[in-house]
Scaffold this motif. Structure first.
Motif, PDB file in Angstrom:
ATOM      1  N   PRO A 154       0.647  -1.183  -0.112  1.00  0.00           N
ATOM      2  CA  PRO A 154       0.050  -0.010   0.255  1.00  0.00           C
ATOM      3  C   PRO A 154       0.857   1.450   0.075  1.00  0.00           C
ATOM      4  O   PRO A 154       0.370   2.337  -0.200  1.00  0.00           O
ATOM      5  N   GLU A 155       2.046   1.309   0.208  1.00  0.00           N
ATOM      6  CA  GLU A 155       3.180   2.267  -0.059  1.00  0.00           C
ATOM      7  C   GLU A 155       4.433   1.630  -0.221  1.00  0.00           C
ATOM      8  O   GLU A 155       4.773   0.543  -0.095  1.00  0.00           O
ATOM      9  N   THR A 156       5.231   2.328  -1.109  1.00  0.00           N
ATOM     10  CA  THR A 156       6.822   1.999  -1.528  1.00  0.00           C
ATOM     11  C   THR A 156       7.439   2.230  -0.386  1.00  0.00           C
ATOM     12  O   THR A 156       8.691   1.341  -0.209  1.00  0.00           O
ATOM     13  N   PHE A 164      -0.962   0.134  -4.181  1.00  0.00           N
ATOM     14  CA  PHE A 164      -2.439  -0.258  -4.332  1.00  0.00           C
ATOM     15  C   PHE A 164      -3.284  -0.293  -3.033  1.00  0.00           C
ATOM     16  O   PHE A 164      -2.561  -0.448  -1.916  1.00  0.00           O
ATOM     17  N   ARG A 165      -4.249   0.385  -3.045  1.00  0.00           N
ATOM     18  CA  ARG A 165      -5.265   0.535  -1.817  1.00  0.00           C
ATOM     19  C   ARG A 165      -6.703   0.187  -2.370  1.00  0.00           C
ATOM     20  O   ARG A 165      -6.978   0.826  -3.284  1.00  0.00           O
ATOM     21  N   ASN A 166      -7.386  -0.706  -1.517  1.00  0.00           N
ATOM     22  CA  ASN A 166      -8.538  -0.989  -1.720  1.00  0.00           C
ATOM     23  C   ASN A 166      -9.555   0.156  -1.317  1.00  0.00           C
ATOM     24  O   ASN A 166     -10.261   0.326  -0.110  1.00  0.00           O
ATOM     25  N   GLU A 167      -9.270   1.532  -1.750  1.00  0.00           N
ATOM     26  CA  GLU A 167     -10.149   2.825  -1.575  1.00  0.00           C
ATOM     27  C   GLU A 167     -11.649   2.436  -1.280  1.00  0.00           C
ATOM     28  O   GLU A 167     -12.240   2.014  -2.263  1.00  0.00           O
ATOM     29  N   ILE A 168     -12.269   2.963  -0.153  1.00  0.00           N
ATOM     30  CA  ILE A 168     -13.531   2.745  -0.160  1.00  0.00           C
ATOM     31  C   ILE A 168     -14.299   3.531  -1.208  1.00  0.00           C
ATOM     32  O   ILE A 168     -15.452   3.036  -1.705  1.00  0.00           O
ATOM     33  N   ARG A 210      -7.718  10.101  -6.563  1.00  0.00           N
ATOM     34  CA  ARG A 210      -8.051   8.825  -5.454  1.00  0.00           C
ATOM     35  C   ARG A 210      -8.315   7.868  -6.431  1.00  0.00           C
ATOM     36  O   ARG A 210      -9.435   7.556  -6.836  1.00  0.00           O
ATOM     37  N   THR A 211      -7.289   6.733  -6.578  1.00  0.00           N
ATOM     38  CA  THR A 211      -7.401   5.627  -7.376  1.00  0.00           C
ATOM     39  C   THR A 211      -7.221   4.387  -6.500  1.00  0.00           C
ATOM     40  O   THR A 211      -6.352   4.723  -5.388  1.00  0.00           O
ATOM     41  N   ARG A 212      -7.304   3.265  -6.880  1.00  0.00           N
ATOM     42  CA  ARG A 212      -7.038   2.266  -6.258  1.00  0.00           C
ATOM     43  C   ARG A 212      -5.616   1.530  -6.543  1.00  0.00           C
ATOM     44  O   ARG A 212      -5.074   0.595  -5.758  1.00  0.00           O
ATOM     45  N   MET A 248       5.992   8.334  -5.459  1.00  0.00           N
ATOM     46  CA  MET A 248       7.415   9.016  -5.250  1.00  0.00           C
ATOM     47  C   MET A 248       7.851   9.164  -4.022  1.00  0.00           C
ATOM     48  O   MET A 248       7.295  10.005  -3.263  1.00  0.00           O
ATOM     49  N   GLU A 249       8.496   8.375  -3.259  1.00  0.00           N
ATOM     50  CA  GLU A 249       8.832   8.293  -1.836  1.00  0.00           C
ATOM     51  C   GLU A 249      10.466   8.387  -1.691  1.00  0.00           C
ATOM     52  O   GLU A 249      11.360   7.864  -2.280  1.00  0.00           O
ATOM     53  N   LEU A 250      10.655   9.344  -0.496  1.00  0.00           N
ATOM     54  CA  LEU A 250      12.039   9.538  -0.109  1.00  0.00           C
ATOM     55  C   LEU A 250      11.947   8.959   1.304  1.00  0.00           C
ATOM     56  O   LEU A 250      11.205   9.688   1.986  1.00  0.00           O
ATOM     57  N   GLY A 291      -6.881  20.360  -1.523  1.00  0.00           N
ATOM     58  CA  GLY A 291      -6.481  19.113  -1.109  1.00  0.00           C
ATOM     59  C   GLY A 291      -5.187  18.314  -1.078  1.00  0.00           C
ATOM     60  O   GLY A 291      -4.467  19.338  -1.828  1.00  0.00           O
ATOM     61  N   GLU A 292      -4.819  17.392  -0.433  1.00  0.00           N
ATOM     62  CA  GLU A 292      -3.528  16.910  -0.229  1.00  0.00           C
ATOM     63  C   GLU A 292      -2.788  16.575  -1.547  1.00  0.00           C
ATOM     64  O   GLU A 292      -3.642  16.037  -2.537  1.00  0.00           O
ATOM     65  N   LEU A 293      -1.636  17.189  -1.652  1.00  0.00           N
ATOM     66  CA  LEU A 293      -0.717  16.648  -3.050  1.00  0.00           C
ATOM     67  C   LEU A 293       0.271  15.687  -2.647  1.00  0.00           C
ATOM     68  O   LEU A 293       0.237  14.862  -3.572  1.00  0.00           O
ATOM     69  N   MET A 294       0.806  15.969  -1.455  1.00  0.00           N
ATOM     70  CA  MET A 294       1.838  15.286  -0.911  1.00  0.00           C
ATOM     71  C   MET A 294       1.962  15.452   0.692  1.00  0.00           C
ATOM     72  O   MET A 294       1.466  16.457   1.088  1.00  0.00           O
ATOM     73  N   ILE A 338      12.741  11.302   7.859  1.00  0.00           N
ATOM     74  CA  ILE A 338      11.984  12.146   7.113  1.00  0.00           C
ATOM     75  C   ILE A 338      11.724  11.655   6.083  1.00  0.00           C
ATOM     76  O   ILE A 338      12.231  11.397   4.867  1.00  0.00           O
ATOM     77  N   GLU A 339      10.337  11.700   5.858  1.00  0.00           N
ATOM     78  CA  GLU A 339       9.602  10.975   4.639  1.00  0.00           C
ATOM     79  C   GLU A 339       8.872  11.990   3.891  1.00  0.00           C
ATOM     80  O   GLU A 339       7.552  12.371   4.011  1.00  0.00           O
ATOM     81  N   PRO A 340       9.427  12.675   2.540  1.00  0.00           N
ATOM     82  CA  PRO A 340       8.392  13.260   1.671  1.00  0.00           C
ATOM     83  C   PRO A 340       7.828  12.149   0.700  1.00  0.00           C
ATOM     84  O   PRO A 340       8.477  11.401   0.010  1.00  0.00           O
ATOM     85  N   GLN A 382       4.893  11.420  -2.418  1.00  0.00           N
ATOM     86  CA  GLN A 382       4.098  12.034  -3.152  1.00  0.00           C
ATOM     87  C   GLN A 382       3.564  10.919  -4.340  1.00  0.00           C
ATOM     88  O   GLN A 382       4.070  10.037  -4.642  1.00  0.00           O
ATOM     89  N   GLY A 383       2.265  11.219  -4.931  1.00  0.00           N
ATOM     90  CA  GLY A 383       1.669  10.471  -5.589  1.00  0.00           C
ATOM     91  C   GLY A 383       1.960  11.021  -7.092  1.00  0.00           C
ATOM     92  O   GLY A 383       1.677  11.935  -7.256  1.00  0.00           O
ATOM     93  N   LEU A 384       2.260  10.105  -7.966  1.00  0.00           N
ATOM     94  CA  LEU A 384       2.786  10.611  -9.327  1.00  0.00           C
ATOM     95  C   LEU A 384       1.341  10.991 -10.254  1.00  0.00           C
ATOM     96  O   LEU A 384       1.523  11.976 -10.642  1.00  0.00           O
TER      97      LEU A 384
HETATM   98  N1  GAP Z   1       4.497   6.239   2.867  1.00  0.00           N
HETATM   99  C1  GAP Z   1       3.680   7.350   3.426  1.00  0.00           C
HETATM  100  C2  GAP Z   1       2.364   7.479   2.401  1.00  0.00           C
HETATM  101  O1  GAP Z   1       2.175   6.553   1.617  1.00  0.00           O
HETATM  102  P1  GAP Z   1       0.100   8.885   1.994  1.00  0.00           P
HETATM  103  O2  GAP Z   1      -0.111  10.368   2.231  1.00  0.00           O
HETATM  104  O3  GAP Z   1      -0.717   7.566   2.457  1.00  0.00           O
HETATM  105  O4  GAP Z   1       1.544   8.566   2.820  1.00  0.00           O
HETATM  106  C3  GAP Z   1       1.364   9.582  -0.066  1.00  0.00           C
HETATM  107  O5  GAP Z   1       0.414   8.925   0.400  1.00  0.00           O
HETATM  108  C4  GAP Z   1       0.933  10.290  -1.196  1.00  0.00           C
HETATM  109  O6  GAP Z   1       0.567   9.346  -2.047  1.00  0.00           O
HETATM  110  C5  GAP Z   1      -0.498  10.969  -1.175  1.00  0.00           C
HETATM  111  O7  GAP Z   1      -0.006  12.390  -0.843  1.00  0.00           O
HETATM  112  C6  GAP Z   1      -1.022  11.175  -2.227  1.00  0.00           C
HETATM  113  O8  GAP Z   1      -0.154  12.047  -3.100  1.00  0.00           O
HETATM  114  C7  GAP Z   1      -0.637   9.744  -3.022  1.00  0.00           C
HETATM  115  N2  GAP Z   1      -1.830   8.919  -2.753  1.00  0.00           N
HETATM  116  C8  GAP Z   1      -2.352   8.142  -1.738  1.00  0.00           C
HETATM  117  N3  GAP Z   1      -3.509   7.523  -1.924  1.00  0.00           N
HETATM  118  C9  GAP Z   1      -3.667   7.748  -3.170  1.00  0.00           C
HETATM  119  C10 GAP Z   1      -4.763   7.362  -3.992  1.00  0.00           C
HETATM  120  N4  GAP Z   1      -5.740   6.444  -3.369  1.00  0.00           N
HETATM  121  N5  GAP Z   1      -4.793   7.712  -5.309  1.00  0.00           N
HETATM  122  C11 GAP Z   1      -3.776   8.575  -5.736  1.00  0.00           C
HETATM  123  N6  GAP Z   1      -2.859   8.851  -5.035  1.00  0.00           N
HETATM  124  C12 GAP Z   1      -2.543   8.517  -3.726  1.00  0.00           C
END
Ligand code: GAP
Length: 459
Positions: free
Chosen positions: A166-168, A198-202, A210-212, A217-219, A282-285, A322-324, A326-328
């Motif tokens: 669900p996260e890199t 991948f996230r099984n978003e409700i 917001r997609t599944r 892009m993570e640091l 809305g949240e960008l990153m 410290i983790e920036p 970001q969703g591509l």
């Molecule tokens: N490792 C920390 C982490 O994953 P997050 O805030 O859950 O943190 C980081 O996700 C970024 O990933 C979000 O700020 C967003 O840009 C992107 N993201 C998260 N869920 C997403 C979704 N369902 N669809 C598209 N982008 C998503």
């Protein structure tokens, strides 16, 4: 050819009320969704089968856009630094990773069912009314784990369960020792990764916001604990600067610190970089101070000591992170929204994507003035010469003005036109997207002239 004047006309763009609160702007949202479909940025996935809700395929232009956003992130985060290295970790991994990280126990959203229309919602998104049928007859909220579950190998049994990541981020933590040993880095240093999550978003939605499945892009930046607060500030500033560098104006960006009750289970501090989407901020990153939570948790679960030993001081410690993050795809959408404009050129209304030249799908379009065979060999020679340096489009159909409009609409910063004079004077016309200004340039100098104009000013 003469240069054309361009006059600004009102474009549908995100708006704020005086004093700050954002107003939704459905016109801009619709304009981008339509443009994406019409010009081949984003298609509904498997459209010939009726699509699949909130699932998208990125088309010929979208694939180029994503590649450029990825490259721009990589350039600033890895290439231009000597304190960040890269990895590319597996999507399917040992499920113990998700036990240790806390995702199995806590990576859940509160879910409610509408008893009337049977629709499911995220409780924190809807209040006490079903958005579909208006009923107040909702179930109690209960946690729904967002991880996709699958089975590894041919037998579907408990022992074969695995999860799509669900996260890199966890790929960086579980490889901490491997990276330390193979790169000889010492804190402060970072591990970066771009890959699919991948996230099984409700309730996925708002187009590709917001997609599944989506790329992240993570640091993960490992620092001595005493330096964590300073590095948190540093990465907030640095990421804001990255968005500005690639063309998102300040008025569409803001930094929002999380309240204590909002913080994730691992975080001591989090700030979101927010973007003014057509429906509001809305949240960008996010940028998080994850403390030593992850390395400590993986040390406990794996039995390996994920620490740094500083030979010069004899000190042994667990770095803070410290983790920036970001969703591509979400970022690509923000670039499109920020770039969308409409103006009037020579009395004609045009749509123009004012994308940063290195984010635009094509950097150059080569346009022979006519389809006549006399122009084709020279035009194709110029195309091949420029293709070694940039993504180039080639278009010889329709009137030249229409072709300029088509390139403006997809954000191509420069058009190179080969006309009949070019056959005699070995010059081409370079036309700039935003001003529509045109200059004659010797064909032999095209690479030099375009290189100067397409240089990354932030580099
Ligand atoms: N490792 C920390 C982490 O994953 P997050 O805030 O859950 O943190 C980081 O996700 C970024 O990933 C979000 O700020 C967003 O840009 C992107 N993201 C998260 N869920 C997403 C979704 N369902 N669809 C598209 N982008 C998503």
């Amino acid at each position: 050819m003469t240069s054309q004047a361009s006059a600004s006309a009102p474009a549908p763009e995100p708006q704020t009320e005086q004093g700050g609160e954002a107003e939704p702007n459905p016109e801009l949202f619709d304009a981008i969704v339509n443009l994406c479909k019409r010009r081949g940025f984003v298609f509904p996935s498997a459209e010939i089968y009726g699509g699949m809700r909130s699932t998208y395929d990125w088309g010929p232009l979208g694939a180029l856009l994503l590649r450029n956003v990825r490259e721009a992130w990589w350039r600033a985060t890895v290439q231009e630094r000597d304190d960040v290295v890269a990895i590319d970790a597996a999507i399917l991994t040992n499920p113990k990773v998700w036990e240790a990280s806390g995702h199995l126990a806590t990576f859940a959203d509160p879910m409610v069912d509408c008893r009337n229309c049977k629709e499911r919602w995220r409780a924190d998104h809807i209040g006490d009314t079903c958005p579909k049928c208006g009923s107040h007859d909702l179930t109690e909220a209960r946690p729904f784990n967002l991880m996709f579950k699958t089975f590894v190998g041919p037998v579907e049994e408990e022992a074969a369960i695995a999860y799509l990541r669900p996260e890199t981020a966890q790929g960086m933590f579980v490889n901490f020792l491997n990276v330390l040993q193979t790169t000889r880095k010492r804190p402060p240093f970072g591990i970066a990764q771009i890959g699919r999550s991948f996230r099984n978003e409700i309730t996925p939605g708002n187009f590709v916001f917001r997609t599944r499945e989506f790329d992240q892009m993570e640091l993960e930046f490992f620092v001595p604990p005493a330096e964590a607060a300073g590095w948190f500030e540093y990465w907030c500033d640095e990421r804001l600067a990255w968005h500005r560098r690639y063309g998102i104006p300040d008025r569409l960006l803001r930094l929002r610190q999380h309240e204590t009750e909002e913080l994730s289970h691992y975080s001591a501090a989090t700030a979101d970089i927010e973007f003014l989407f057509p429906w509001g901020w809305g949240e960008l990153m996010g940028i998080a101070n994850r403390t030593d939570y992850d390395l400590t948790a993986h040390s406990q679960h794996s039995g390996q000591r994920l620490e740094y030993f500083d030979q010069s001081t004899g000190e042994r410690y667990v770095p803070y992170v410290i983790e920036p993050a970001q969703g591509l795809t979400r970022t690509a959408m923000a670039f499109l929204l920020a770039a969308y404009d409409e103006d009037v050129v020579a009395g004609e209304r045009r749509t123009v994507l004012r994308l940063h030249p290195l984010i635009a799908p094509y950097q150059v379009a080569v346009l022979p003035l006519s389809k006549k065979e006399t122009l084709t060999p020279l035009a194709r020679e110029v195309l091949h010469r420029l293709q070694r340096h940039w993504m180039c489009d080639y278009d010889e159909t329709q009137a030249i003005g229409r072709r300029y409009r088509r390139q403006d609409e997809i954000g191509t910063p420069y058009c190179v036109t080969i006309d009949f004079d070019s056959l005699d004077d070995d010059q081409a016309t370079v036309r700039e997207r935003d001003s529509t200004a045109q200059v004659r340039v010797p064909i032999a100098d095209l690479v030099k002239v375009l290189s100067e104009r397409l240089a990354d000013p932030g580099a």
